[in-house]
Structure formats: C-alpha cells, structure tokens
Design a protein around this motif. Structure first.
Motif, PDB file in Angstrom:
ATOM      1  N   ALA A 402      66.240  59.173  25.318  1.00  0.00           N
ATOM      2  CA  ALA A 402      66.361  57.844  24.707  1.00  0.00           C
ATOM      3  C   ALA A 402      65.972  56.795  25.728  1.00  0.00           C
ATOM      4  CB  ALA A 402      67.785  57.601  24.224  1.00  0.00           C
ATOM      5  N   ASP A 403      65.367  55.715  25.277  1.00  0.00           N
ATOM      6  CA  ASP A 403      64.969  54.603  26.130  1.00  0.00           C
ATOM      7  C   ASP A 403      65.732  53.350  25.718  1.00  0.00           C
ATOM      8  OD1 ASP A 403      63.083  56.212  27.428  1.00  0.00           O
ATOM      9  OD2 ASP A 403      61.570  55.789  25.881  1.00  0.00           O
ATOM     10  N   CYS A 404      65.831  52.410  26.677  1.00  0.00           N
ATOM     11  CA  CYS A 404      66.408  51.086  26.396  1.00  0.00           C
ATOM     12  C   CYS A 404      67.833  51.190  25.857  1.00  0.00           C
ATOM     13  CB  CYS A 404      65.533  50.301  25.427  1.00  0.00           C
ATOM     14  SG  CYS A 404      63.851  50.041  26.016  1.00  0.00           S
ATOM     15  N   ILE A 405      68.635  52.064  26.461  1.00  0.00           N
ATOM     16  CA  ILE A 405      70.049  52.182  26.096  1.00  0.00           C
ATOM     17  C   ILE A 405      70.868  51.329  27.056  1.00  0.00           C
ATOM     18  CG2 ILE A 405      72.015  53.730  25.862  1.00  0.00           C
ATOM     19  CD1 ILE A 405      69.939  54.092  23.702  1.00  0.00           C
ATOM     20  N   ASP A 406      71.718  50.452  26.516  1.00  0.00           N
ATOM     21  CA  ASP A 406      72.555  49.604  27.372  1.00  0.00           C
ATOM     22  C   ASP A 406      73.515  50.459  28.185  1.00  0.00           C
ATOM     23  OD1 ASP A 406      71.370  47.378  26.342  1.00  0.00           O
ATOM     24  OD2 ASP A 406      72.951  46.980  24.867  1.00  0.00           O
ATOM     25  N   SER A 407      73.685  50.084  29.444  1.00  0.00           N
ATOM     26  CA  SER A 407      74.658  50.766  30.305  1.00  0.00           C
ATOM     27  C   SER A 407      75.443  49.723  31.083  1.00  0.00           C
ATOM     28  CB  SER A 407      73.962  51.728  31.262  1.00  0.00           C
ATOM     29  OG  SER A 407      73.112  51.022  32.156  1.00  0.00           O
ATOM     30  N   TYR A 408      76.624  50.109  31.504  1.00  0.00           N
ATOM     31  CA  TYR A 408      77.501  49.204  32.258  1.00  0.00           C
ATOM     32  C   TYR A 408      77.494  49.662  33.713  1.00  0.00           C
ATOM     33  CZ  TYR A 408      81.667  46.447  33.399  1.00  0.00           C
ATOM     34  OH  TYR A 408      82.544  45.549  33.939  1.00  0.00           O
ATOM     35  N   ASP A 409      76.767  48.925  34.556  1.00  0.00           N
ATOM     36  CA  ASP A 409      76.529  49.368  35.924  1.00  0.00           C
ATOM     37  C   ASP A 409      77.804  49.453  36.763  1.00  0.00           C
ATOM     38  OD1 ASP A 409      73.845  49.545  35.363  1.00  0.00           O
ATOM     39  OD2 ASP A 409      73.389  47.511  36.066  1.00  0.00           O
ATOM     40  N   LYS A 410      78.793  48.598  36.476  1.00  0.00           N
ATOM     41  CA  LYS A 410      80.011  48.594  37.292  1.00  0.00           C
ATOM     42  C   LYS A 410      80.821  49.874  37.128  1.00  0.00           C
ATOM     43  CE  LYS A 410      80.506  43.552  37.324  1.00  0.00           C
ATOM     44  NZ  LYS A 410      81.370  42.405  36.971  1.00  0.00           N
ATOM     45  N   ALA A 411      80.513  50.664  36.092  1.00  0.00           N
ATOM     46  CA  ALA A 411      81.237  51.923  35.917  1.00  0.00           C
ATOM     47  C   ALA A 411      80.947  52.904  37.038  1.00  0.00           C
ATOM     48  CB  ALA A 411      80.869  52.550  34.566  1.00  0.00           C
ATOM     49  N   LYS A 427      67.592  60.612  17.594  1.00  0.00           N
ATOM     50  CA  LYS A 427      68.263  61.898  17.418  1.00  0.00           C
ATOM     51  C   LYS A 427      68.012  62.842  18.583  1.00  0.00           C
ATOM     52  CE  LYS A 427      67.981  61.623  12.381  1.00  0.00           C
ATOM     53  NZ  LYS A 427      67.503  62.276  11.135  1.00  0.00           N
ATOM     54  N   THR A 428      67.039  62.528  19.428  1.00  0.00           N
ATOM     55  CA  THR A 428      66.750  63.377  20.591  1.00  0.00           C
ATOM     56  C   THR A 428      67.692  63.093  21.758  1.00  0.00           C
ATOM     57  OG1 THR A 428      65.109  61.749  21.331  1.00  0.00           O
ATOM     58  CG2 THR A 428      64.330  63.596  19.981  1.00  0.00           C
ATOM     59  N   LEU A 429      68.570  62.127  21.608  1.00  0.00           N
ATOM     60  CA  LEU A 429      69.484  61.741  22.691  1.00  0.00           C
ATOM     61  C   LEU A 429      70.380  62.912  23.084  1.00  0.00           C
ATOM     62  CD1 LEU A 429      71.388  58.461  23.050  1.00  0.00           C
ATOM     63  CD2 LEU A 429      72.749  60.547  22.878  1.00  0.00           C
ATOM     64  N   ARG A 430      70.645  63.030  24.394  1.00  0.00           N
ATOM     65  CA  ARG A 430      71.482  64.122  24.911  1.00  0.00           C
ATOM     66  C   ARG A 430      71.957  63.766  26.314  1.00  0.00           C
ATOM     67  NH1 ARG A 430      66.195  65.232  25.160  1.00  0.00           N
ATOM     68  NH2 ARG A 430      65.307  65.952  27.146  1.00  0.00           N
ATOM     69  N   LEU A 431      72.965  64.472  26.783  1.00  0.00           N
ATOM     70  CA  LEU A 431      73.430  64.375  28.166  1.00  0.00           C
ATOM     71  C   LEU A 431      73.045  65.650  28.895  1.00  0.00           C
ATOM     72  CD1 LEU A 431      77.006  62.837  27.768  1.00  0.00           C
ATOM     73  CD2 LEU A 431      74.981  61.699  28.665  1.00  0.00           C
ATOM     74  N   GLU A 432      72.541  65.493  30.125  1.00  0.00           N
ATOM     75  CA  GLU A 432      72.082  66.646  30.901  1.00  0.00           C
ATOM     76  C   GLU A 432      72.825  66.711  32.227  1.00  0.00           C
ATOM     77  OE1 GLU A 432      67.888  66.400  31.360  1.00  0.00           O
ATOM     78  OE2 GLU A 432      67.454  67.047  29.294  1.00  0.00           O
ATOM     79  N   LEU A 433      72.959  67.930  32.720  1.00  0.00           N
ATOM     80  CA  LEU A 433      73.561  68.200  34.020  1.00  0.00           C
ATOM     81  C   LEU A 433      72.568  69.031  34.814  1.00  0.00           C
ATOM     82  CD1 LEU A 433      75.856  68.264  36.092  1.00  0.00           C
ATOM     83  CD2 LEU A 433      76.830  70.194  34.870  1.00  0.00           C
ATOM     84  N   GLY A 434      71.920  68.429  35.809  1.00  0.00           N
ATOM     85  CA  GLY A 434      70.935  69.141  36.603  1.00  0.00           C
ATOM     86  C   GLY A 434      69.777  69.660  35.778  1.00  0.00           C
ATOM     87  N   GLY A 435      69.380  68.895  34.774  1.00  0.00           N
ATOM     88  CA  GLY A 435      68.277  69.302  33.920  1.00  0.00           C
ATOM     89  C   GLY A 435      68.664  70.208  32.776  1.00  0.00           C
ATOM     90  N   LEU A 436      69.926  70.644  32.713  1.00  0.00           N
ATOM     91  CA  LEU A 436      70.403  71.505  31.637  1.00  0.00           C
ATOM     92  C   LEU A 436      71.148  70.665  30.605  1.00  0.00           C
ATOM     93  CD1 LEU A 436      71.850  74.445  33.762  1.00  0.00           C
ATOM     94  CD2 LEU A 436      69.626  74.331  32.665  1.00  0.00           C
TER      95      LEU A 436
END
Length: 933
Positions: A402-411, A427-436
C-alpha cells in the motif's frame, strides 16, 4: 408458610423435599435452571431464609441424615446448603454480575446466618462441606475438584450458565469465542477436561444463538426456541436477541471462535477496562474505558464509599458510591504508551487491587482499531475496504502492499508503528517481518483462510530461569522447515521434527521476558505453498518468583526495568514495600494463593506489591506448599554496612536509592555492649556509587549487631547480623532488647533467629510484653512505625510457640495490655478497659489469656468470658473486624497443630465434647460435696 412467621427446620425440609422430587425427574447431571422455578417459588425460599431465627451453626454442622418425607432422607446441613444453592443460583442469574456471586447470596440471609456461613465474605468450611455433599446427593453439576478453578464459585454458576447483566454486555463476544467463561465452555461441551458438565439443552441454545447471529436462523424460530429453553427467562429474550447480533461489523459472526479475548484476564475473570483509540484529530489518543459491572464485581466485598483509580500511581479518577451505585467518569486517557499498571483502591486505604495494562492489548504484536467508534477488533475479524482502520504493531513489522498510508512518527520512540488506513485501502495491504508475510486483513467478501493454531511450550517442567528445549505443537503436516523468532530483532532459532511435534535444537532460558511475552515469540513456517511468520500461543510449565522495582516501572529510573529471579533458598527483601513481585506456576487458571507463613497475602499470577507482606521472617509459599523464599524481611532503603576493614579508615552505609542526607537523618548503631548498646551517628559525607545508589560515609566503627537509618525518629532502613543477634538475644532478654528487635524490624520469625527469640521470651515473658505490646525500652527519640497486623503476627507466634507460666507476673502483664488499650480509649472506665484487654489477649492466644487472667483478682470470670465470647468485639466494631480476628485465630490454630481445616473442625468438636463432659463431671462433684456437707 406465613411470610411473617419465623422459619423452622421443618419449613426448610418441606421445600427441600419438593425440590428433590422435581430434580429426580430430570436426567443427571442437572442444573438449578432446569427446574424452571417460578418467581413465587423463589420468593418462598427467600422468605424462609429471611425469617430464620435459629442459630444456623447447629444446622450447618449437623450432617446426620433424617427422614424428611416418605422415603426421602437428608441431613439439616444438606437441606440448608441445597436450598441456599438453589436460591443463590436464581438470585445471581437475575441480579448478579459475571465476576461476583457471593455478595448477592449474602443479601438473602439474616445477619446471624451471614456471619456464620460467610465469614470474610466467602463460604465457611462447614458450608463448603455441605455444598459438596448436597451437589452429589442431588446429582447437580459441580466444579468441586476441578483443578485451577474457583470451585464453589463455578459450582454456583454451573446452575445457571450466565447472568442477565453479563449477557447484556458480552453475549456478542461470547458467541464469536472471545472471553468465554469456564462455565460456558463446560456447559456447551467445549471443555474436554470437564466434559461431564456438558448440558445438551444449553449446547442447543448456544447453537441457536450462533445461527441467529450468522443470519442462518430467523427471529421467529430463535424466539420460539428461547421461550422453551430453561436457561433463559422470558423477560430476557428481547435483550438476548438484540445482543446476539450486536457488533457484527467489528467482531464478525464467529468462524474463528477459539482465539481468546484481548481483554480477558489470564485467571479467568475479565479485565475491568477496554482500550480505545480516538484519532479524529492530528494526534491519536489512547483511552481506557471502564466496565462498570466488572469494577462492581471487583469491589463487591469492599465497604468503601469512594474509589481511587490511578495509572502508575498517579490519580486519574475518583468514583463515589451514591444510592447503591458508583458515580464517576468512565474514560481514562493514558498518559503515555508505556503505562504499566492501573490501581483501583478504596480511599480509606483498606482495599487495593492492581491490573497490568499490558493485558488490554496495548503491548501485543498487532492491534486493529475501527476508527469509526475507536473499538479494538480481533486481528482475524472481517474487515471492509469501505471502513477506516488503525493498525498498531511492533516496530519490527513493516506495512507493505500500500502507498500513501498515514503513519504516526512519534510511535517509533515507544518501539511501535501506528498506521491509519483510509477508506478504499488496497486489498494487497499486509504486514511483513523480514520480508515474510506476518498478517493479512481478512476481507469480508473473501473465502475463509485457515489460521494456524500454534502452541509453544517447554519440553519438561522447570524452575524459573532454567534452560529447556521449546516444543511447537499445531504445525501442519506438510511443513518442511520451522524456526522460532525471538525478540524485536527476530533472532532465528532452528528446530527439528520429533514425531508429531517440532523442538528447538538448543535449550532456551525460561526467563521472565519470555514467559510474560515481553520477548516476542513468533514462528516461521515453510510449506510447499508459502513461507510465512505466524503468532503463537504459549503454555509454560514453570515455577518461581521474580521481583521488579515499582520505581523502574514508573519510568523514573535511568535504565530499563529488570526482573530479578529469586532464589527459593534465600530471603526475600521487601525493600520497604517498593518492590513488585510475580509468581509463576504451571497453572493456566485462577493462579495460586501466596502465603506468608500461614497468612494469605496475595493470589494469582499477576504482579503484586510486596507491601502486602508483614516481613517478620515467615517463609513464602504457595497454598500447595511450593517454597518461593525461605523468609521475607524488610531492609527498607539500605543494602549493607561496610565496617572499617581492608585498610579503610572509615565506615560506610550503602543505600539502594539516591538519598541525600539531611540534618534530620541519623544512623543508629546497635553494639554488643550491654551498658551502652545504642549509638547515634551523624553522616560525614556522601558518595555516589552509581546512578541508582548512594553511599553515606561515617567515622570508623566496629561492625555492630545491627544498624539503621533514621529520619525524624522513624526507621526507614536497617541491616542486621543474624548469627550475632542469635547469640546476643538469649543472654540479654530485657525490655530494651525486645523493643530494639521490634524497632529494627529484625526478622525474628526467620530460621536464623526464631529459636533464640523464643528462648528469650520464655525466660522473661514480662519484658517481652512490655517491649513488644507496650512502648517500653525504646531509647529516647526513636518511634515505632509498624502496623497492628505486623505487630500481632509476632506476638501471636511468640505466645503460641512458647510454653509460658505466669504465677508471679499476671498482674503486670494484664496491666501492660490495659495500658495499651487505654491509649485509644481514655474516656472508658477501668472495668471496661479490663474487658477489652482480656478480649485482646484472647484474640492473640486463648491459652495465654486463660493462664494470665485466672491468676489475677476476679480474673477467672473475665477469662471465661473473653475466651468463650471471642467473637464479641467493642460496640463500635464491625463484622469485618470480628471476622478478621476469628480468621487469624483459626489460621494460627491450624499452624500450631499442623493440620488442615477439616482436621481442625474435627479437633474442635472433640474438644467441645470433652469440655462439656468435664463440666458435667465437675458439677456432679460439687453437687455431691454440697450434699455431704
């Protein structure tokens, strides 16, 4: 029965016979709810208890069966306990909360019965025995004998499954498998361990509610079934149907049912707050939303009128009790993302309970929030691209696809990432850990994706801190490679297949960060189709005790907080109550009861303050006998004393905190000099050992027996030499010695000193009472600061442990107790003070009171009255004080006799029978002698 007439045993027997006949028409095992009692029948049982005037102890202890109707036989205790169980179940299901049942049962009883049957607010040993017998006699569902369970609490709840108030708030969560109680799981047959408690009718009810939630069943069909079900009352149906379909957008319909709740407490009772997120402005705001029902359940037995709710020790909210309900704000804004503890306490200081805020989910790997209402969702809940969400995850997890997703930098400064997903996120959005891939959102319109149920455990039971290989269960059969990833840096540890499980090739230390989840644990699974990381559940079989300083938790320390594992063969230092402790046991349920000696001090596997301990040398154990520390002591703010050795021309005192000495600080030395044992010393200068400690430098002195730091006459820290004191005490059993042992807070009940301490008391009991009960012998300027309970535990132990006789000193001892009582009762006459002193002595040790009082003038009558009427207290005292006195006496009696409650009851009955027989014999002798005269 006339509602205004007093209740006799025959009235109870008649009602019990009716209930027993109706229960026998139901297949066993059965529950009270299946009786389908009318409100009139419930009210009749309630009135029977309300009108009870006979001493309830006579019925509760009578277990001899008698014929009550035709061929039905039951003992009085069975009758009373059975009807109380039936009444309690019906009252609690309609009026109670999920976390509290006994307060609502007690409200149905007259004061005399409540005091006898529920000392301290919990069922008495006699009532528990009767409940055990009657549930077996009536073949009711029972949790008695369940491991790691609140046996009698769950036995009562098995009679009705859930409360009306609980269903109003949690039915939607229960139906999707979040936070189910042990009772609901058992009744619907989901608990294989307690499968005997399953109820087919309740299982059908649950299936209907789940089908209705999934819209696979219409409202008319569901309503007709609920109308016929004994597990719900008719006026509940509209509420149940409404709650059964509540929060479908957030929770889904329950395909992933067995995942566990973010806000569920690990000991089976719900956490009293839930985490919410408000990101309507520029900066996000995390808040805690208090659950009024849960808070009410927690404080149900408290007498407080005001509650203080604090975050990390800082006051946040005040609640007031008005017209029987709590009034106050329900929202607490978190001061920071590292907040550790929420405390609920009564403002009179009588009660306090802590909760770890990590259990809200704030510290979990991943949290998903619905931005529309701020609610926390399950990570596997169905999500829609037409709604906006927020993701809070570990810093090691990266957002991809995903592109252009708001994030809170102070976290990032908290080691976290916070993302805001706008409407129409890809719908392609996901969280990855070391590329996995670690997590993908579960789409509403997508097919169900099977989630791996991985469980990591240690291969064999171990002590805290030991190393063991870790075992992974639940791995799919087609897995070709499994690895464990530890910590924020995802350090990879390979594993090998062992039969149907996988095991790490090396041993892993079972330390506190791993067991508490602070050291993240994830599983990498490689199959023919994919290579992914998955979160894993944990199941540890570890025992031990660890401590953590509260100051470090509050973020005021320069370094990170550290858990220290305690050696069970060493002493545990309370450090003035500033430490927090955590007990680890193999239990997954309620958690162990932690005892200091024979006094219950804490319960559960949550961290708790060591200020609960009295710290006079008693051993620390679990109720099951597992030793956690050989003794508990309190050295306050000090670490040790360095004498003039190794060529140093000065002495020094090391403190465990940065404390600047002032003119009001003194150091008191206790020397082995009978003529001048106490010496006051000024501090010459200060040295900083490191960022956390201070060293106070003194003039050169020989190492004393003990030393202490004093501020305005009060001891704030001390240290002692047990081996030297053990030699000194028997040679100098004076008032001054006893007073100094008390003031220095020497652990006189510990294994190194106790035998010498008890020998000195036996040699000079009057000086012991003068120095420990009174205020005699303390050098000028020093002040005692211990609590009454801390003082009593030593006095009580000393009087029980030593065989004392008082033929020459009885008047002196009684006078010392009277003087102590007079301090708080100056306006009372001497006769009243003697009565109060006698009761005080009897509460500490009845044999001691009898031996002393019978030797004073007119003391035999006073002694008999004090011992016989031990439950009686002053007019301005409450039931709680009386129950506390009785409970402490009972615990001490068990301790001296080394027996359990059942054995103590048996010995008590035998003793009463013996005394009754002896009185008859004495009366016969007096009558014979009078007749002869």
């Amino acid at each position: 029965m006339n509602a205004a007439s007093p209740s006799r045993l025959q009235d109870f027997e008649c009602l019990f016979a009716q209930m027993q006949e109706r229960l026998e028409c139901l297949p066993p095992p059965r529950s009270v709810a299946e009786l389908e009692l009318s409100r009139k029948e419930i009210e009749e049982i309630r009135q029977c208890f309300k009108n009870l005037i006979t001493d309830p102890r006579l019925w509760l202890t009578d277990s001899k069966p008698r014929r009550i109707k035709d061929d039905l036989c039951a003992s009085p205790s069975d009758v009373i306990a059975g009807l109380l169980l039936i009444l309690g179940a019906e009252v609690c299901r309609s009026e109670g909360t999920e976390g509290a049942v006994w307060p609502y049962v007690r409200e149905c009883l007259p004061p005399a019965f409540e005091t006898e049957a529920f000392p301290g607010g919990q069922p008495s040993a006699d009532l528990k025995d009767a409940l055990d017998r009657v549930t077996r006699k009536l073949k009711l569902r029972s949790a008695i004998g369940w491991e790691d369970s609140l046996e009698y609490f769950n036995t009562l709840k098995l009679q009705f499954a859930f409360t009306r108030r609980g269903a109003r708030r949690r039915l939607a969560e229960w139906l999707v498998g979040l936070g189910e109680t042990a009772v609901i799981r058992a009744l619907r047959g989901a608990d294989s361990v307690h499968s005997a408690a399953a109820a087919p009718g309740f299982r059908s009810l649950w299936c209907v509610l789940k089908r209705y939630r999934a819209e696979n069943l219409g409202e008319d069909e569901a309503r007709r079934f609920l109308e016929d079900s004994p597990w719900v009352r008719g006026d509940w149906i509209d509420e149940l149907l409404k709650q059964a379909r509540a929060r479908r957008e957030q929770l889904g319909v329950g395909e992933s049912a067995e995942t566990g709740s973010q806000t569920e407490k690990r000991d089976g009772v719900h956490f009293p707050v839930r985490l919410t997120l408000d990101w309507s402005g520029r900066d996000p705001c995390f808040s805690l939303e208090l659950d009024e029902d849960e808070v009410e359940s927690i404080v149900a037995g408290w007498k407080a009128q005001r509650l203080r709710i604090a975050i990390d020790g800082a006051d946040s909210l005040i609640w007031l009790r008005q017209s029987g309900a709590w009034r106050g704000k329900r929202q607490i804004r978190l001061p920071n993302w590292n907040a550790a503890t929420m405390t609920i306490s009564s403002m009179d200081g009588g009660n306090c309970v802590d909760f770890e805020l990590g259990e809200t989910g704030l510290n979990d790997d991943l949290l998903v929030f619905d931005i529309n209402d701020g609610g926390l969702l399950h990570a596997q809940a169905r999500m829609k691209t037409t709604r906006s969400y927020a993701l809070l995850c570990d810093d090691i997890l990266e957002l991809a696809g995903a592109d252009c997703i708001d994030s809170y930098d102070k976290a990032r400064k908290f080691g976290r990432r916070l993302y805001r997903l706008p409407v129409d996120w890809p719908k392609t959005l996901r969280l990855e850990l070391g590329g996995l891939v670690y997590w993908k959102p579960r789409m509403s319109e997508a097919a169900v994706v099977e989630q791996l149920d991985l469980v990591v455990s240690n291969s064999s039971p171990a002590s805290l801190g030991e190393k063991r290989p870790l075992v992974i269960d639940g791995v799919p059969n087609d897995a070709s490679e499994i690895s464990l990833l530890f910590g924020k840096k995802a350090k990879e540890t390979p594993t090998a297949r062992f039969g149907s499980t996988w095991r790490t090739e090396g041993e892993i230390p079972l330390d506190v960060p791993l067991l508490t989840g602070e050291n993240r644990l994830r599983v990498r699974v490689r199959t023919a189709q994919n290579n992914r990381c998955w979160p894993a559940k944990t199941q540890w079989s570890v025992t031990g005790l660890a401590v953590l300083e509260r100051d470090k938790q509050g973020g005021r320390s320069s370094g990170p907080s550290q858990w220290k594992i305690c050696d069970r063969d060493a002493s545990l230092d309370r450090v003035g109550g500033r430490l927090r402790a955590r007990v680890f046991t193999p239990s997954d349920g309620e958690g162990p009861r932690i005892c200091e000696g024979f006094r219950s001090a804490a319960q559960g596997q949550r961290p708790f303050d060591l200020s609960r301990f009295l710290a006079r040398g008693d051993a620390l154990k679990t109720q099951g006998g597992l030793v956690l520390a050989k003794s508990v002591e309190d050295r306050g703010c000090v670490v040790r004393f360095y004498p003039r050795i190794l060529g140093r021309d000065y002495c020094s005192v090391l403190l465990n905190d940065q404390v600047e000495p002032s003119d009001e600080h003194k150091i008191v030395l206790w020397h082995a000099d009978a003529d001048r044992p106490i010496q006051n010393v000024n501090v010459e200068r200060l040295r900083n050992k490191n960022a956390r400690c201070s060293e106070w430098v003194l003039s050169p002195y020989e190492e004393p027996l003990a030393w202490a730091i004093v501020f305005r006459g009060e001891r704030i820290g001390s240290h002692w030499r047990p081996e030297k004191l053990a030699q000194w005490i028997p040679r100098h059993p004076t008032t001054e010695t006893f007073a100094l042992l008390r003031w220095f807070k020497v652990p006189v009940l510990g294994p190194e000193i106790s035998s010498a301490f008890f020998r000195a008391i036996k040699e000079n009991p009057v000086d012991f009472v003068r120095g420990w009960v009174g205020n005699g012998g303390l050098p000028c300027g020093l002040k005692h600061t211990e609590t009454t309970e801390e003082l009593d535990t030593v006095v009580r132990s000393a009087l029980w442990q030593t065989e004392l006789s008082y033929p020459m000193h009885a008047d002196q001892i009684l006078r010392l107790f009277v003087d102590r009582i007079r301090v708080q009762n100056e306006d009372r006459p001497d006769e009243t003070l003697h009565v109060l002193a006698a009761r005080r002595m009897a509460g500490l040790c009845p044999p001691f009171a009898w031996r002393v009082l019978r030797k004073v003038k007119k003391g035999k009558k006073l002694a008999r009255s004090a011992v016989r009427e031990l439950p009686a207290v002053a007019d301005d005292s409450s039931h709680d004080k009386r129950n506390a006195a009785l409970q402490s006496l009972r615990c001490d009696s068990r301790r001296r006799l080394t027996c359990d409650s059942a054995r103590l009851d048996e010995l008590t009955k035998a003793f009463l029978k013996y005394m009754k027989k002896r009185r008859c014999v004495e009366y016969g002798k007096r009558f014979s002698s009078t007749a002869v005269s």
